[in-house]
Design a protein around this motif. Structure first.
Motif, PDB file in Angstrom:
ATOM      1  N   THR A 196       0.837  -1.195   0.000  1.00  0.00           N
ATOM      2  CA  THR A 196       0.000   0.000   0.000  1.00  0.00           C
ATOM      3  C   THR A 196       0.874   1.248   0.000  1.00  0.00           C
ATOM      4  O   THR A 196       2.003   1.242   0.512  1.00  0.00           O
ATOM      5  N   VAL A 197       0.358   2.332  -0.566  1.00  0.00           N
ATOM      6  CA  VAL A 197       1.066   3.606  -0.533  1.00  0.00           C
ATOM      7  C   VAL A 197       1.134   4.107   0.907  1.00  0.00           C
ATOM      8  O   VAL A 197       0.147   4.037   1.651  1.00  0.00           O
ATOM      9  N   ASN A 198       2.298   4.538   1.315  1.00  0.00           N
ATOM     10  CA  ASN A 198       2.554   5.005   2.689  1.00  0.00           C
ATOM     11  C   ASN A 198       2.438   3.887   3.720  1.00  0.00           C
ATOM     12  O   ASN A 198       2.471   4.145   4.928  1.00  0.00           O
ATOM     13  N   SER A 255       5.125  -0.970   2.483  1.00  0.00           N
ATOM     14  CA  SER A 255       5.007   0.320   1.810  1.00  0.00           C
ATOM     15  C   SER A 255       5.449   0.200   0.354  1.00  0.00           C
ATOM     16  O   SER A 255       6.598  -0.132   0.068  1.00  0.00           O
ATOM     17  N   GLU A 274       6.117   2.428  -1.959  1.00  0.00           N
ATOM     18  CA  GLU A 274       7.216   3.288  -2.406  1.00  0.00           C
ATOM     19  C   GLU A 274       8.573   2.801  -1.913  1.00  0.00           C
ATOM     20  O   GLU A 274       9.586   2.925  -2.607  1.00  0.00           O
ATOM     21  N   LEU A 289       2.755  11.006  -5.097  1.00  0.00           N
ATOM     22  CA  LEU A 289       1.726  10.006  -4.804  1.00  0.00           C
ATOM     23  C   LEU A 289       1.534   9.865  -3.296  1.00  0.00           C
ATOM     24  O   LEU A 289       0.401   9.804  -2.808  1.00  0.00           O
ATOM     25  N   CYS A 290       2.638   9.823  -2.556  1.00  0.00           N
ATOM     26  CA  CYS A 290       2.542   9.717  -1.090  1.00  0.00           C
ATOM     27  C   CYS A 290       1.784  10.904  -0.511  1.00  0.00           C
ATOM     28  O   CYS A 290       0.938  10.747   0.385  1.00  0.00           O
ATOM     29  N   LEU A 326      -0.409  12.823  -2.066  1.00  0.00           N
ATOM     30  CA  LEU A 326      -1.802  12.775  -2.494  1.00  0.00           C
ATOM     31  C   LEU A 326      -2.602  11.796  -1.634  1.00  0.00           C
ATOM     32  O   LEU A 326      -3.720  12.112  -1.197  1.00  0.00           O
ATOM     33  N   VAL A 327      -2.035  10.618  -1.399  1.00  0.00           N
ATOM     34  CA  VAL A 327      -2.737   9.621  -0.585  1.00  0.00           C
ATOM     35  C   VAL A 327      -2.934  10.131   0.842  1.00  0.00           C
ATOM     36  O   VAL A 327      -3.992   9.937   1.447  1.00  0.00           O
ATOM     37  N   GLU A 361      -3.258  13.223   1.739  1.00  0.00           N
ATOM     38  CA  GLU A 361      -4.294  14.256   1.680  1.00  0.00           C
ATOM     39  C   GLU A 361      -5.693  13.652   1.555  1.00  0.00           C
ATOM     40  O   GLU A 361      -6.626  14.074   2.242  1.00  0.00           O
ATOM     41  N   LEU A 362      -5.833  12.645   0.693  1.00  0.00           N
ATOM     42  CA  LEU A 362      -7.154  12.064   0.439  1.00  0.00           C
ATOM     43  C   LEU A 362      -7.639  11.183   1.589  1.00  0.00           C
ATOM     44  O   LEU A 362      -8.843  11.079   1.821  1.00  0.00           O
ATOM     45  N   THR A 363      -6.713  10.547   2.291  1.00  0.00           N
ATOM     46  CA  THR A 363      -7.107   9.646   3.377  1.00  0.00           C
ATOM     47  C   THR A 363      -7.154  10.346   4.726  1.00  0.00           C
ATOM     48  O   THR A 363      -7.780   9.857   5.666  1.00  0.00           O
TER      49      THR A 363
END
Length: 209
Positions: free
Chosen positions: A57-59, A69, A71, A98-99, A101-102, A104-106
């Motif tokens: 998963t991202v982050n 992780s 990345e 990408l990290c 953005l994720v 921010e969105l989560t």
């Protein structure tokens, strides 16, 4: 469930490969949790033993302590092609954005010291590190910021900074100085309370005084 070590991961996969009939006709996937902080290490151990699919998963977000992780796995594979001999089609320059953005969105913030996406990854206050980075960024960085799409290296001024970093910042701000002024500023920085970050405005104030 986050229990294995890289060595036990290796043994576990070898056991499956040795004892499951026709295992060569299936794709082997690995999925690790990070309860012992070993999810990425275990994932890489699985890849080294022939795992075809990596679930991450991202982050590293996920249940409990999170998952491997994405990345971190990608950059480990990228930087150690000679060891893992695996190719991927991920553009590494998109990883840092990408990290962010994720996160921010989560609404799940990234720890400052989180590899790849953390705010501290390309920042340093230690004088010897700052001097080395100014001479050649590769002396103290495993990879440069642009490799993952991050911003510039941040030379944070504080009580641990040295003359070279202070001089560099003064030059960036187009502030004239001599060796006496430089020495005085560095000496003043050493007296600052622990954790104090010297902003450009504070630096200008020090120069004026």
């Amino acid at each position: 469930m986050g229990l294995l070590t890289p060595e036990k991961t290796r043994d576990f996969i070898r056991l499956i490969q040795d004892q499951v009939p026709n295992i060569d006709r299936a794709l082997l996937a690995v999925h690790f949790h990070n309860d012992l902080g070993l999810a990425v290490a275990n994932t890489l151990a699985g890849i080294a033993e022939g795992a075809n699919v990596v679930q991450c998963t991202v982050n590293g977000i996920g249940e409990r302590a999170g998952n491997a992780s994405l990345e971190e796995v990608v950059m480990a594979l990228t930087m150690h092609q000679d060891q893992y001999r695996r190719h991927h089609r991920i553009d590494t320059t998109t990883l840092f954005p990408l990290c962010q953005l994720v996160a921010e969105l989560t609404g799940i913030t990234i720890p400052r010291m989180k590899p790849i996406g953390g705010a501290n990854v390309f920042a340093t206050e230690a004088g010897i590190h700052q001097d080395g980075l100014l001479k050649n960024p590769d002396t103290y960085l495993p990879f440069r910021p642009e490799a993952v799409g991050a911003g510039e290296i941040q030379l944070v001024l504080g009580r641990h900074s040295g003359r070279r970093a202070v001089a560099h910042r003064l030059q960036c701000l187009a502030i004239p100085f001599n060796e006496e002024l430089l020495a005085g500023i560095v000496e003043h920085l050493k007296q600052l309370p622990k954790g104090t970050v010297v902003t450009d405005d504070l630096l200008r104030t020090l120069v004026s005084h």
